[in-house]
Each structure stands twice: as structure tokens, then as C-alpha cells.
Write a protein that holds these residues in place. Structure first.
Motif, mmCIF file in Angstrom:
data_model
loop_
_atom_site.group_PDB
_atom_site.id
_atom_site.type_symbol
_atom_site.label_atom_id
_atom_site.label_comp_id
_atom_site.label_asym_id
_atom_site.label_seq_id
_atom_site.Cartn_x
_atom_site.Cartn_y
_atom_site.Cartn_z
ATOM 1 N N ASP B 78 12.806 8.048 1.395
ATOM 2 C CA ASP B 78 11.536 7.685 0.765
ATOM 3 C C ASP B 78 10.872 6.501 1.452
ATOM 4 O OD1 ASP B 78 11.878 9.681 -1.003
ATOM 5 O OD2 ASP B 78 12.520 8.403 -2.676
ATOM 6 N N SER B 79 9.562 6.452 1.298
ATOM 7 C CA SER B 79 8.831 5.250 1.660
ATOM 8 C C SER B 79 8.051 4.863 0.416
ATOM 9 C CB SER B 79 7.859 5.519 2.801
ATOM 10 O OG SER B 79 8.576 5.854 3.962
ATOM 11 N N ARG B 80 8.109 3.575 0.058
ATOM 12 C CA ARG B 80 7.384 3.135 -1.130
ATOM 13 C C ARG B 80 6.208 2.269 -0.719
ATOM 14 N NH1 ARG B 80 12.960 2.483 -3.089
ATOM 15 N NH2 ARG B 80 13.436 4.679 -3.345
ATOM 16 N N ILE B 81 5.036 2.725 -1.147
ATOM 17 C CA ILE B 81 3.811 2.029 -0.778
ATOM 18 C C ILE B 81 3.141 1.565 -2.060
ATOM 19 C CG2 ILE B 81 1.592 2.301 0.399
ATOM 20 C CD1 ILE B 81 3.141 4.745 1.844
ATOM 21 N N ILE B 82 3.016 0.272 -2.177
ATOM 22 C CA ILE B 82 2.510 -0.291 -3.435
ATOM 23 C C ILE B 82 1.345 -1.219 -3.146
ATOM 24 C CG2 ILE B 82 3.095 -1.952 -5.273
ATOM 25 C CD1 ILE B 82 5.955 -0.752 -5.117
ATOM 26 N N GLU B 83 0.267 -1.046 -3.903
ATOM 27 C CA GLU B 83 -0.778 -2.061 -3.780
ATOM 28 C C GLU B 83 -0.345 -3.246 -4.629
ATOM 29 O OE1 GLU B 83 -5.570 -2.408 -3.456
ATOM 30 O OE2 GLU B 83 -4.803 -1.367 -5.213
ATOM 31 N N THR B 84 -0.374 -4.420 -4.042
ATOM 32 C CA THR B 84 0.061 -5.606 -4.788
ATOM 33 C C THR B 84 -1.026 -5.990 -5.787
ATOM 34 O OG1 THR B 84 -0.929 -7.158 -3.235
ATOM 35 C CG2 THR B 84 1.310 -6.442 -2.759
ATOM 36 N N GLY B 85 -0.738 -7.001 -6.567
ATOM 37 C CA GLY B 85 -1.691 -7.489 -7.543
ATOM 38 C C GLY B 85 -3.001 -7.939 -6.898
ATOM 39 N N ILE B 86 -2.959 -8.198 -5.606
ATOM 40 C CA ILE B 86 -4.160 -8.593 -4.881
ATOM 41 C C ILE B 86 -4.729 -7.356 -4.194
ATOM 42 C CG2 ILE B 86 -5.096 -10.131 -3.093
ATOM 43 C CD1 ILE B 86 -3.820 -11.643 -5.425
ATOM 44 N N ASN B 87 -5.945 -6.979 -4.543
ATOM 45 C CA ASN B 87 -6.531 -5.783 -3.939
ATOM 46 C C ASN B 87 -6.638 -5.940 -2.430
ATOM 47 O OD1 ASN B 87 -7.108 -3.866 -6.028
ATOM 48 N ND2 ASN B 87 -8.523 -5.403 -6.854
#
Lengths: 365, 142, 215
Positions: B78-87
């Protein structure tokens, strides 16, 4: 379908590799080699476009451990993807063809890709007695290396045997084993030492050669990205070394507490490799993490560098014996010189004549 | 060791204290986010190339927090891609099939490159979709 | 020759040659000196000289107020050298390997402290040799040689441990080679005093004693 898609991209698809897998492969390769992140996209672009690079893999005096290392993974790993980017035209252990057909494949690849193919060598080359100690299809390793190296674009010496002579070269070196770089002097040679090397190191270097050419090498021809630091530099037990906390045996309290293994022979301080960061068995562990010192397997002559369980600060051989011998010889020579001194003295005494007052012209009262 | 069970606990990792590098990384991120806002210039930071230890990375992750989008890419692990709390700041972790972290990156971008469908792949999709329709139609006729 | 081959040479053949030359040379020197004997006392002997001999060994080891700075510096680096040579943990490994006896080394920070102190003290003795006109005239090449071969192992050892300058493998090899140079120099230079100083002091003291000279 456009032309370049029919090339590698089509090939990738047949192997069930998507563009994203591909990008992921390139990203992790770029990361492990400390290339700038933007290089990953560039690498992907290049890998898709190039014609599959012809690779001729020659196995000489070796144990197949290096091939095992790069091919054996319980699950399809990213490392093994490299085989989808190259055309492995000759490899003893992996090719289906045998006998004359195999040798023909090698000659064909050499002919078709003259000046462009990559030569991978694992194993050392015996040169004693005309190189008769290892032959393939009636040809000595020495002859085959010289023949195949002639038209190669670059040579990758995989494993400590090909890079430095390795185990076959260990004293007394009965077959006169030497490294690739001892024979070939007019081609770029990349050394990837290790017994065996870490799979991702082999893959990473090959990927780099395919896309950006030969990576930056150190004075021993090793890619700096992987061999720039010593095991000790990156060892998680380093704080114990700095504090002087050492395990004295494999089952003492220090060993249980995970202290530094210097005293029980760890060669980490003088060994350049990436085991401490990349680790083995898909990143599970590495020797020091499992409680055993580093053997220094990726350094030249590691087999002859004193005992595996003796600290680096000790001598190689038997200094105690030399000292005893020298002491005995010193005592003998000392006695001889004492005797000489004594006889010189007694001779002098014998020749000695007392001077009396009469001799001096005075009168005895 | 007087108990009947011989407990041997060899520490495999040593939790390192944070180095205080997080503040510096945050400043660097600010620069790149400013550039992205002004001129749309994108940037990628390879976290393994920074002198951050694991404790630093976790601290940075906590500071940035989690945003609204989280994508899992399933390809050879898997690869996990997350937008952080900062856009505009995306945290990307690539894992191998056995969950080993292969690469960890921060992308400063409106949308990470790896999620987008490649133009070449979209051209191929036209071809493939047509083929699907053909098969489907012929299937109905039989 | 690459750095690891250099290191292996230093740890192997280099150490063998150095050990053999040092042990053979020192043994020979001691026998030679002892076999020279003593000149016959022509005057009436005023005592056995035994206690005077022992006294001299002790006396010459005591600080003298006249040159207290120099003597303190000398003390520091002599003690420092002993500590560093015999109590740095990697060194204790070497002695265990050679003699089969083991004693515990001291923590690295202690060794580090003594190394820096010894280096500073040795620098002081060198500078004072240049500055003091009397000692400058008295100093010969052999004195500077003795200083250099003693100083090198200290500095290279310090640099190797702290990963300063060139890479560790080469530095370690250079350190071991510098020690081997020191070992070879021991029997053929002023450094022989490392083992003959008690003999020499006893000789002077007892001769003086037999002649009735107060020492």
C-alpha cells in the motif's frame, strides 16, 4: 497505440505493472539513493522510454548467494521489478536455455548490442595455472570475462568476490582468485560488494545505470549513496559505543541490554555498507540488531582480517607468539653480547700493567 | 533472574529524543506553501534526506494534523496519501508488500502526481473501454 | 593498496615486525647494559649503596620546585600516556589477545580527558624546549624525534576516535602504524628510558652512596 507505448509500457502491462507501481518503484529507488525527489519522475519517464537494456550476467567462482539475494523474496517485491526493465540475455542459473544454446544466446546478445550491453559479474576469477580452476563451456572464466568485457558499456561487479576477490581469494588463495578490477582496466566498473549485497542496493544501482548512468563512486568503485557511511556510523547501538558500554560475551547482561558488540568482534566501524539503514529480509533486521557483530563482509579480505569474534583493535595473527620468540632471541643475543663484553674486559685486564711510582720516576719512601 | 521464565529483552530500537529540527522544516514548508499560493510552484521533500529521526517525523505529523482526504494506493504494497491539516501539504508513505516503509515524502501541491491518471493511460483507456463495450454487446447478442 | 588492506597490514605483518623489533631490541639493550658491569671502586667503599639506589629511584620521581611547570607537564603526559595506553577499552582488548589477561578499561570520557590533557602537556614541553635558551641549545634531533614518535599516536588515536580528518579506516591504520613506529623507536632512541629508568637511577644512586656522596 503510439510507438513508445508498444515498447516498455506494453511490456509492463503484460507483467501487470501499472504506471503508479512504476512511479512508486522509482520514488523508492530515488529515496534510497538520496537523489532529489524530482529525479523519481524523471527516472520513471526514462525507464518507460528506453529500450530494454541488454544485460549479460556472468557467474564465476561464486556460490549463487548474490543471485539468491536479488531474486528470492517471498512476495513479489519492488526490488525484483528491475528484471522487468532489463533483458537478461544470459544468466546460468535463471535462463531456460542450456549448453550450446545458452552460449549462443550470450554471443548473440554481445553481437546485437555491441558497446551497449551491461555486463554483470558475480564471483571471482581464478588466474593461477592459466585460469583452469573454473571453466564454463570449456572456456576459462578469465577468457570469458575478457571476451565479454570488450564490448560492454559498463561492468557491474556484484558481491565481494567479483568486487574484491572475496572468499575464493582468502589465504592461501589456491586458485589465484582476483577481482574483476584486477583484470579489466579500460571499462567503468561499479563494485557492489557484500556477501551477498543488499537486494535494493543491486536494484538501485542498476536502475541508476539505466536512467542516469553510472552513479557517483568512491575510491574503491562503490556507489557513495550506499557505501558512503560505515555500519557503525548508522548503528542504532552507537550510543553504547560512545558511552563505552560493551557486551563481553553473547550471553552476558550487556548482550541482553543490547550494548555495543565491539569487544566481541563487530567490524562495523571499518565496514562500509547500508545494512544499518536498509536492513535485510525486506527491512526486518540486520546482524547487529539480532545480537551478532558485523563480519565486515563487504570489505576487501574480510575473511583474513583476524577472527570474526576478535575486536578490530587486536592484531591479526599471534602477537603473543611473536613477542615470546623475540624475547627468547633477545635473551640469547643479550647473553652473547654479555659474553663478548666480558671477554673484552678480561682481555683488557690481562693486558693491563700496573703503573708503579718507580715507573713515574718517583722514589718509594 | 529468579523467575522460572527467562525473560530476555534485547532492545531493537532506541527511542531517540527529538532534535528540534521540526521548527526548521515547518519554516521550509511555509516558504513552499507561499510559492504554491502565489505562483502555483510545486515541490517535493524527501523526508529520508532530512536529518530527522523517527521521533521528529512523528512530531511533525502531529503538528500538521490530518485533513479531509486520505487515499490508499494498492500496488505492490500500500501507499498512504493523506492531505494534512494544512491544505496543499500532502504526506505520502510508500509501503512494501510486507508493510516496510520504502519512502516517505511531503508534497506541496494541489494534488499529488501519483494519484492523477496519466494522459497516455487515458488514451489507452479509450481503446480499452471501446473493447469492453464490444465484448458487452456481443455478449448480449449470444 | 586500499585503506582496508593498509589496516590489515598494520594489524598483521606491521604489528609482527614492530613487536619483534621492540622486544628483541629492548631485551638486548638491557642485557648489554647489565653486562657492562660497574667500574671497580678504587677508593674505600663507604656503604653498600643499596638504600641510596632505592632512594634515587624515588627522589628522581619527585617534583622539583625549580622547574615545577615543566615537571608538572611531564608528569601529566606520562600519567596520561599510561592511562590511555592501558585503560582505553579497545587497547585492553589488544592486551587480552596478546597476554591472555584482562582488566577493565575506563569510560571513554575519562580516556578522552587524559588524551587532551596529555596532548596539551606535550605541546607545552615542546614549546618550552624552543623558548628556554639553555634547553634549546641542549636539544638535539634525537630529542625532537622522541617527542614526535610519542606525540603521533596520541593525536592520531584522538582523531580516529572522534572521526576527524580522513575516514576512520585509514585513520585507524595510521594510528596503528604510528604506534608501531613508536615501538620500533623504543630500543634505538632515548625512549629506552621507558624500561631502563629504574635501572639507571638505581645505578647512579648506589654509586653515589658507595662513594659517600649525599644524593
Amino acid at each position: 497505440m503510439s510507438d513508445n507505448r508498444q515498447q516498455l509500457a506494453g511490456e509492463l502491462q503484460r507483467h501487470g505493472i501499472s504506471r503508479r507501481t512504476f512511479l512508486k518503484f522509482c520514488t523508492s529507488m530515488a529515496s534510497v539513493m538520496a537523489l532529489p525527489p524530482a529525479a523519481a519522475a524523471e527516472m520513471a519517464e526514462k525507464l518507460v522510454k528506453i529500450k530494454r537494456q541488454s544485460v549479460i550476467w556472468l557467474s564465476f567462482q561464486e556460490c549463487t548467494g548474490c543471485t539468491e539475494s536479488i531474486t528470492r523474496a517471498d512476495k513479489p517485491s519492488l526490488e525484483s521489478l528491475i528484471f522487468d526493465f532489463v533483458s537478461l540475455d544470459y544468466h546460468h542459473t535463471l535462463q531456460a536455455a542450456s549448453g550450446d544454446a545458452a552460449e549462443l544466446a550470450r554471443e548473440q546478445a554481445m553481437h546485437d548490442n555491441a558497446g551497449k550491453y551491461i555486463l554483470v559479474v558475480d564471483g571471482s576469477i581464478p588466474v593461477k595455472d592459466g585460469g583452469i580452476y573454473s571453466t564454463i563451456a570449456g572456456m576459462t572464466n578469465l577468457d570469458m570475462l575478457e571476451q565479454v568485457a570488450k564490448d560492454a558499456a559498463a561492468i557491474v561487479a556484484i558481491g565481494s568476490c567479483a568486487a574484491f576477490g572475496g572468499l575464493p581469494k582468502a589465504s592461501p588463495n589456491p586458485t589465484g582468485a582476483v577481482a574483476v578490477s584486477d583484470i579489466i582496466h579500460d571499462k567503468p566498473i561499479i563494485n557492489i560488494p557484500g556477501c551477498p549485497p543488499i537486494p535494493v542496493v543491486m536494484t538501485g544501482v542498476l536502475a541508476h545505470v539505466l536512467t542516469f548512468g553510472i552513479p557517483e563512486l568512491d575510491d574503491m568503485g562503490r556507489p557513495k549513496a550506499f557505501y558512503g557511511d560505515t555500519i557503525h556510523d548508522r548503528c542504532y547501538r552507537r550510543p553504547f559505543y560512545d558511552r563505552g558500554e560493551f557486551a563481553k560475551s553473547f550471553d552476558d547482561d550487556g548482550a541482553r541490554k543490547g550494548w555495543c558488540l565491539y569487544e566481541i568482534g563487530c567490524k562495523g566501524p571499518t565496514t562500509h555498507n547500508a545494512c544499518a539503514t536498509i536492513k535485510w529480509n525486506n527491512g526486518t533486521s540486520f546482524p547487529i540488531q539480532s545480537g551478532h557483530g558485523c563480519l565486515g563482509c563487504s570489505e576487501p579480505d574480510f575473511w583474513d582480517a583476524g577472527g570474526f569474534y576478535k575486536a578490530i583493535s587486536t592484531g591479526i595473527g599471534n602477537p603473543g607468539q611473536w613477542a615470546t620468540g623475540a624475547l627468547a632471541a633477545g635473551v640469547a643475543a643479550g647473553l652473547a653480547s654479555a659474553y663478548l663484553n666480558k671477554s673484552t674486559k678480561s682481555k683488557a685486564e690481562k693486558n693491563h700493567q700496573e703503573v708503579t711510582i718507580e715507573d713515574m720516576g718517583g722514589k718509594h719512601e | 533472574m529468579n523467575s522460572s521464565k527467562l525473560a530476555i529483552e534485547i532492545p531493537l530500537e532506541i527511542a531517540e529524543p527529538t532534535t528540534g529540527m521540526v521548527q526548521a522544516v515547518l519554516r521550509e514548508l511555509l516558504e513552499h506553501v507561499e510559492l504554491l499560493a502565489e505562483s502555483g510552484q510545486q515541490h517535493v521533500i524527501d523526508l529520508t534526506s532530512l536529518p530527522l529521526n523517527d521521533s521528529d517525523k512523528r512530531e511533525l505529523e502531529n503538528v500538521l494534523g490530518k485533513g479531509e482526504i486520505s487515499v490508499t494506493l494498492s500496488t505492490l504494497g500500500d501507499s498512504r496519501i493523506i492531505e494534512t491539516g494544512i491544505n496543499g501539504i500532502w504526506w505520502i508513505k510508500h509501503f512494501s508488500p510486507n508493510e516496510k516503509l520504502l519512502a516517505e515524502l511531503i508534497e506541496i501541491t494541489p494534488f499529488p502526481e501519483i494519484i492523477k491518471s496519466h494522459p497516455d493511460d487515458i488514451k489507452q483507456a479509450v481503446f480499452e473501454l471501446k473493447k469492453l463495450i464490444e465484448i458487452n454487446e456481443s455478449g448480449e447478442e449470444v | 593498496m586500499n585503506e582496508i588492506e593498509l589496516l590489515n597490514w598494520a594489524r598483521g605483518p606491521g604489528l609482527a615486525y614492530a613487536t619483534i623489533i621492540m622486544v628483541f631490541g629492548l631485551t638486548l639493550r638491557v642485557f648489554e647494559i647489565l653486562s657492562l658491569g660497574r667500574a671497580e671502586e678504587l677508593a674505600e667503599v663507604r656503604g653498600t649503596g643499596v638504600s641510596d639506589g632505592w632512594k634515587m629511584i624515588l627522589k628522581r620521581s619527585l617534583p622539583e620546585p625549580r622547574h615545577w611547570k615543566l615537571i608538572t607537564a611531564s608528569y601529566i603526559f606520562h600519567v596520561g600516556l599510561l592511562v590511555v595506553i592501558f585503560f582505553f577499552i579497545p587497547h585492553t582488548q589488544l592486551f587480552r589477545d596478546v597476554f591472555g589477561i584482562f582488566w577493565s578499561g575506563w569510560p571513554n570520557y575519562v580516556i578522552d580527558f587524559f588524551t587532551v590533557l596529555s596532548i596539551a602537556a606535550m605541546m607545552y614541553t615542546l614549546v618550552s624546549r624552543f623558548v628556554d635558551p639553555t634547553r634549546r641549545i641542549l636539544s638535539k634531533m634525537s630529542d625532537y624525534f622522541a617527542w614526535v614518535v610519542t606525540f603521533l599516536p596520541l593525536v592520531t588515536g584522538y582523531m580516529a576516535f572522534h572521526r576527524l580528518g580522513i575516514d576512520y579506516t585509514t585513520m585507524l591504520a595510521v594510528h596503528i602504524l604510528s604506534v608501531e613506529l613508536l615501538m620500533i623507536s623504543l630500543p634505538v632512541s632515548k625512549l629506552t628510558h621507558a624500561i631502563t629508568f629504574t635501572m639507571a637511577r638505581y645505578y647512579t644512586g648506589s654509586t653515589n652512596g658507595r662513594r659517600g656522596i649525599q644524593s
